[in-house]
Each structure stands twice: as structure tokens, then as C-alpha cells.
Design a protein around this motif. Structure first.
Motif, PDB file in Angstrom:
ATOM      1  N   ALA A  23      -2.663  13.643   2.422  1.00  0.00           N
ATOM      2  CA  ALA A  23      -4.053  13.221   2.213  1.00  0.00           C
ATOM      3  C   ALA A  23      -4.126  12.085   1.198  1.00  0.00           C
ATOM      4  O   ALA A  23      -4.830  11.089   1.415  1.00  0.00           O
ATOM      5  N   LEU A  24      -3.383  12.209   0.123  1.00  0.00           N
ATOM      6  CA  LEU A  24      -3.373  11.171  -0.905  1.00  0.00           C
ATOM      7  C   LEU A  24      -2.854   9.844  -0.341  1.00  0.00           C
ATOM      8  O   LEU A  24      -3.438   8.786  -0.577  1.00  0.00           O
ATOM      9  N   THR A  52      -5.113   6.496   0.155  1.00  0.00           N
ATOM     10  CA  THR A  52      -4.697   5.299  -0.568  1.00  0.00           C
ATOM     11  C   THR A  52      -4.569   4.120   0.387  1.00  0.00           C
ATOM     12  O   THR A  52      -5.089   3.027   0.129  1.00  0.00           O
ATOM     13  N   ALA A  53      -3.899   4.334   1.508  1.00  0.00           N
ATOM     14  CA  ALA A  53      -3.732   3.252   2.477  1.00  0.00           C
ATOM     15  C   ALA A  53      -5.060   2.882   3.140  1.00  0.00           C
ATOM     16  O   ALA A  53      -5.353   1.703   3.340  1.00  0.00           O
ATOM     17  N   ARG A  54      -5.857   3.877   3.444  1.00  0.00           N
ATOM     18  CA  ARG A  54      -7.146   3.603   4.099  1.00  0.00           C
ATOM     19  C   ARG A  54      -8.033   2.728   3.225  1.00  0.00           C
ATOM     20  O   ARG A  54      -8.710   1.819   3.718  1.00  0.00           O
ATOM     21  N   PHE A  55      -8.034   2.969   1.930  1.00  0.00           N
ATOM     22  CA  PHE A  55      -8.838   2.151   1.023  1.00  0.00           C
ATOM     23  C   PHE A  55      -8.351   0.708   0.984  1.00  0.00           C
ATOM     24  O   PHE A  55      -9.116  -0.195   0.657  1.00  0.00           O
ATOM     25  N   LEU A  80       0.835  -1.208   0.000  1.00  0.00           N
ATOM     26  CA  LEU A  80       0.000   0.000   0.000  1.00  0.00           C
ATOM     27  C   LEU A  80       0.870   1.259   0.000  1.00  0.00           C
ATOM     28  O   LEU A  80       0.543   2.249  -0.661  1.00  0.00           O
ATOM     29  N   ILE A  81       1.959   1.223   0.746  1.00  0.00           N
ATOM     30  CA  ILE A  81       2.872   2.370   0.794  1.00  0.00           C
ATOM     31  C   ILE A  81       3.505   2.584  -0.579  1.00  0.00           C
ATOM     32  O   ILE A  81       3.565   3.716  -1.083  1.00  0.00           O
ATOM     33  N   ALA A  82       3.948   1.502  -1.194  1.00  0.00           N
ATOM     34  CA  ALA A  82       4.517   1.612  -2.541  1.00  0.00           C
ATOM     35  C   ALA A  82       3.469   2.144  -3.519  1.00  0.00           C
ATOM     36  O   ALA A  82       3.780   2.978  -4.388  1.00  0.00           O
TER      37      ALA A  82
END
Length: 187
Positions: free
Chosen positions: A168-169, A173-176, A71-73
Motif C-alpha cells: 500500500a505504501l 507513493t508511486a501513484r502520487f 519513484l520506486i527508489a
């Protein structure tokens, strides 16, 4: 007038906030820490290494750590794609304290990967662990991520709105992906 011109005009709020943070680098401890964080965060390296280390030491949740690292990548990749579309130039009114790989500033990829790490690894801390030290290490991620975000202002390579948008992005992204990530919590 471009999308960001009103924020970066001489004396604009983005300009003034960046100048104030950049001035704090006159303290060698602040400047040195900001430069070190900037270097460690290049291409999300610090967060990717942390995820791989988590996967190595927390065998019970190896899959979750690896998914969180992915997710981080992903957040980093998305931020780089947005950067290539928006093409906002980096600040020119302050002398940067570090070299940058690219010439565009919006959004901050360092902030995107840092916020993604805080969300993804924070979710790992919330879903329990068999290793207390892993849980305590996860608690260090949010303040380190915040410091990483602020370091981009101190070194003078991003406007505050770049950092806010990147954070925020990355967080979104990680939250999704948290539900997908947690599927591997007990792999």
C-alpha cells in the motif's frame, strides 16, 4: 500490549497465514523461486534495473522511465524510514529461508518497491509507446510484483500485514508521483 501484538500472538491470523505460506517452500520449486525473488528484490534492485533498462531501450520516454525509477527508489526509502520508526521484529516462529539486511519487518520494503514498480511502470504502459515490446514487458510487472510480495511470506521474513502495508505504501507513493513521471513520457 504493542501495536502489533494481537496480530502476531501465537495462533493469530498473521501468524497462521505466514505459517501456511512458509510451509509451501517445502516444494523446492516454490522455495527456490521465493529465494531468488527475495535476492533480486533486495533494496529494490530488480525494479531499479528494470527502470534503467526501460530508459535505455525506450528513448522516446527515457525521462518518464527515469522518473518512474526515482519513484520506486523513493517508495523504498519511505518504507525504510517507517521501518525504523515502527521497529516491529521479524517473525520468530518460522525459520527464515533467506538472510535479511535489517531486523525489522514493518513494512516490507520489498513489497513497497514492487508495488511502486507496478504502479509507475503500469502508468508508462497506459500512456502509449512507440515500441510494442516495451508495452508487453510492462505487462509482466504486476504479476512479478505480486510474486515478489508473496515471496516474503514464503521465505518467512515478513508477516502478511507487513507485506500489505508495504504494498500500500509503495503503490500510494508511486501513484502520487505518476503525473510528475508522465511529464517525461516524451522526453
Amino acid at each position: 500490549m504493542g501495536l502489533f501484538d494481537h496480530h502476531v500472538a501465537h495462533g493469530g491470523i498473521d501468524h497462521r497465514i505466514l505459517s501456511a505460506f512458509w510451509a509451501s517452500a517445502a516444494d523446492p520449486r516454490v522455495g527456490g523461486a521465493a529465494r531468488a525473488l527475495s535476492k533480486a528484490g533486495e533494496h529494490g534492485a530488480l525494479w531499479l534495473a528494470a527502470g534503467l533498462a526501460g530508459a535505455a531501450v525506450d528513448c522516446a520516454r527515457r525521462g518518464a522511465w527515469l522518473r518512474g525509477t526515482a519513484l520506486i527508489a523513493g517508495a523504498h526509502a519511505v518504507s525504510m524510514g517507517v521501518k525504523r520508526v515502527v521497529r516491529r521484529p521479524r517473525p520468530t516462529h518460522v525459520e527464515p529461508l533467506v538472510r535479511t539486511v535489517g531486523r525489522y519487518s514493518f513494512p516490507s520494503a520489498h513489497a513497497a518497491s514492487a508495488a511502486a514498480a507496478a504502479v509507475a511502470f503500469g502508468a508508462l504502459g497506459a500512456c502509449g509507446t512507440s515500441r510494442a515490446r516495451s508495452r508487453h514487458g510492462v505487462r509482466l510487472i504486476p504479476p512479478l510484483a505480486a510474486a515478489m510480495c508473496l515471496s516474503r511470506l514464503v521465505v518467512g521474513v515478513h508477516y502478511p500485514s507487513d507485506v500489505a502495508a508495504g504494498a500500500a505504501l509503495g503503490a500510494l507513493t508511486a501513484r502520487f508521483g505518476v503525473r510528475w513521471m508522465r511529464r517525461g513520457a516524451h522526453d
